[in-house]
Structure formats: C-alpha cells, structure tokens
Scaffold this motif. Structure first.
Motif, mmCIF file in Angstrom:
data_model
loop_
_atom_site.group_PDB
_atom_site.id
_atom_site.type_symbol
_atom_site.label_atom_id
_atom_site.label_comp_id
_atom_site.label_asym_id
_atom_site.label_seq_id
_atom_site.Cartn_x
_atom_site.Cartn_y
_atom_site.Cartn_z
ATOM 1 N N HIS A 246 -2.361 -6.699 -1.257
ATOM 2 C CA HIS A 246 -1.792 -6.727 -2.612
ATOM 3 C C HIS A 246 -0.574 -5.818 -2.655
ATOM 4 N N ASP B 22 1.141 -3.096 -5.499
ATOM 5 C CA ASP B 22 0.656 -2.389 -6.691
ATOM 6 C C ASP B 22 1.417 -2.874 -7.924
ATOM 7 N N HIS C 77 -0.003 -4.272 0.987
ATOM 8 C CA HIS C 77 -0.848 -3.406 1.800
ATOM 9 C C HIS C 77 -2.302 -3.798 1.613
#
Ligand SMILES: O=C(O)CCC(=O)C(=O)O
Ligand SMILES: [Fe+2]
Length: 360
Positions: free
Chosen positions: A227, A229, A283
């Motif tokens: 994903h 952030d 990440h």
C-alpha cells in the motif's frame, strides 16, 4: 526505476536482498545552523524524490519514550482477546470511527482498489496476519474525536502514556512540516504546518503475531499488504524485527531497522500536493530479510512477532488537496490519487475513500 510504480502488477514483484540505502537525515542538523539546515533540507528533498522514504536520527522524542511506547504496545496486545474486544473497532462509517482494537480480519489493506467485489476477492487471495490498535488525536482537550480506550482498570496507565505520546509525536511532526515547507522552498514555509493546525493525526499500533514462515516466504500470506500511505507525512517507529519492504519501481527492497531512527515517508496527499516531486511509495511487511532469502527451514518453523508504531500526519479535514504554489509542472512520479486528479478532494474525502476500501 520504471513507470510500473503504480501498476497493479507490482504486488507480484519480487523481494530482492539489497536494502534500500536511503539517507539518514539528522533532525538536529535540520534545526541547526543555516548551513547545516540547507544541507539537510537538500538531503531530505533528494530522499523523498528518490525513495519517498528516509531515516530520521536525533529526533526530539527521547529514546526512552520510544522504548516505553513499544512496552505499552506489547502489554496491550498481550491482553486476552476478550479484554481487547472491550475497545472493539466499530463498523467503519467515517475516518473518525477508525478507533480502537481491530483483531485479525478487521481492516484489510488494498492499494487503490475501490470496487467492492474486487476488494472481497483480495481478502481470500491476499490474507494479512495482523492486529492493530487505532487512535485519533489523544490530546486531553481535543474536541475532534472520542478515542476508544480499553478500560483503565484493564491496562492502567496506557491512556495517560498515549496522551503524552501523541503530544510528543505531534510536536515533532509540526517541526517536520515546517522543514518540508523549507525543503520545497515554498513562499509560505509554514503552509504545510498550518494545514495540520487541528492535529487531526492518526496513530496505528501494529502487532504482527508469531506465525509459520512458509506462507510468508511463499507470498500466500503477508503481514501487511502492499500500500501507499493515505496522509501527508508518516513517522514510522519499527522494532528490531525487520520485514518492511519498499517498492523501487522494479522490486521490493528491505528497509533495515536502524536503532535510534524513525522512518519518514511520503503519503498520497503530499505526493499529490508536490505534483509528484515526492513519491508516496508502495510498501509492505513480509518476513525479515534473512528469512526471505533462506530456504533451509524445518517444517513448521515460525517467525517471531513484530511491533511497529505509526503516526500518520493528516491535513485538517476541510483542506482541499491541490498542487502547491510553484509545483504546477508535474514531477517524474505520477501522482498517486489516480482518477481524482481533477476532482480535487478534501483531506477528509480522500481518507474516507481509502478507509472505506480498507474496511469494506
Ligand atoms: O509495520 C510496518 O513497519 C509498516 C506499517 C505501515 O506501513 C502502515 O501501518 O501503514
Ligand atoms: Fe504504510
């Protein structure tokens, strides 16, 4: 680094052994003499352009306080399930209902996937093994949110510590927001800091329990799915158990835990505001690097549990997320809020869109 950065195929990308050699930014230097500041602001800018991630050393939060935060997380997650469930995360309605204890299966990370049927499928194909505790602004006088604490008698001191922890993290984040404005050479260097004047940040306490190695190595289960952030800047405190990987456009590279540092990374809204100059990198969390790269395990071998504490900076709810003055020319990274580029969402609308997908 290729254009595949935002392709949905990247979740199939391989893990490679060579770590991300991202810069270590000295917070004392960021607040030092004019020469030192200029040097470290430039490093920060380069780190966010190249990786979207940097380490931060010498932060304003004392090391003992960080250690204490991890101790509290360990105590919390060690409580019996029925006690943790006294603070159960409710069914998602708005970003302000994202509070409390989320056992495994509540909340499922997807990357820019908004179709409910597609999301449903990934719950089977990409299971995540984690439990989390979610906190909003925890300042005692905040009128933003009611937090969802476990009862005081079940974990005396947890709330009081996190009220102090929230303040310490917020002070650091406010200093950093000004540094970001300076690194971007904004005319109003305080613009990003002022956008967060309500301290409407979010903290996630993450616990990835001990589990068998094999499904992690095989990629059939993750600790945390790939994903980017959602917010502006993320401050990530990780323990010494590795497993965090960042996608560099081609492969996932490990981020090695460095004692005494915090990881800073760019979220979607900051990528959007810098028009792609700084990137909101994908990440995920898998098994630690040494385990991912070996294949001589006994059947049934397990990987130790991992803790992380994440402070997500978020602009005030009503801030319209648009290109910052001076950043009209798009950077080399395509902004992440795909499809919404012209729609101009507010901070709250973007968070709601992503949380709705996560808590579908
Ligand atoms: O556990 C970690 O190190 C990563 C956590 C993370 O990426 C997140 O919560 O957004
Ligand atoms: Fe993250």
């Amino acid at each position: 680094m290729g254009a595949s950065h935002y392709s949905t195929k990247v979740k199939e990308a391989e893990s490679v052994e060579i770590p991300f050699d991202m810069p270590v930014i000295d917070f004392a230097g960021l607040n030092g003499s004019p020469e030192e500041r200029a040097k470290w602001l430039d490093e920060l800018d380069r780190g966010f352009q190249t990786y979207g991630f940097v380490y931060l050393s010498n932060s304003s939060i004392p090391e003992e306080m960080v250690e204490e935060a991890f101790e509290w997380s360990k105590r919390l997650f060690a409580l019996p399930l029925e006690v943790k469930m006294k603070a159960k995360h409710p069914a998602y309605e708005t970003p302000y209902s994202h509070r409390g204890y989320a056992p495994q299966g509540v909340g499922h990370t997807v990357q820019l996937l908004f179709d409910p049927d597609e999301i449903e499928k990934t719950k089977i194909t990409e299971p995540e093994i984690k439990e989390t505790f979610e906190l909003g602004n925890s300042m005692p006088d905040s009128d933003l949110v009611a937090n969802n604490w476990v009862p005081e008698e079940d974990l005396p001191g947890f709330r009081a510590f996190h009220e102090r922890w929230f303040v310490a993290c917020t002070e650091l984040s406010q200093n950093l927001q000004r540094c970001l404005g300076e690194a971007l050479k904004l005319e109003d260097v305080d613009l990003l800091r002022k956008q967060e004047s309500k301290y409407d940040a979010h903290i996630s306490l993450m616990h990835y329990p001990e589990m068998p190695i094999e499904p992690l190595r095989a990629g059939t289960k993750h600790r945390l799915n790939a994903h980017s952030d959602y917010g502006s800047l993320t401050m990530l405190f990780q323990g010494q158990v590795g497993g965090l990987e960042v996608h560099d456009g081609e492969a996932y590279r490990p981020i090695v835990p460095k004692r005494g540092t915090i990881i800073l990374n760019v979220g979607d809204m900051l990528e959007r505001q810098t028009n792609g100059r700084w990137k909101s990198s994908l990440h995920r969390v898998v098994a630690p690097r040494d385990i991912m790269m070996r294949d001589d395990f006994e059947p049934g071998a397990t990987v130790v549990d991992r803790y992380a504490i994440v402070y997500f900076c978020q602009p005030n709810a009503d801030v319209l997320i648009d290109t910052l003055p001076g950043y009209e020319v798009a950077g080399k990274w395509k902004p992440n809020m795909i499809g919404d580029w012209d729609e101009k969402m507010t901070s709250l609308e973007w968070l709601h869109k992503r949380y709705t997908a996560e808590f579908h």
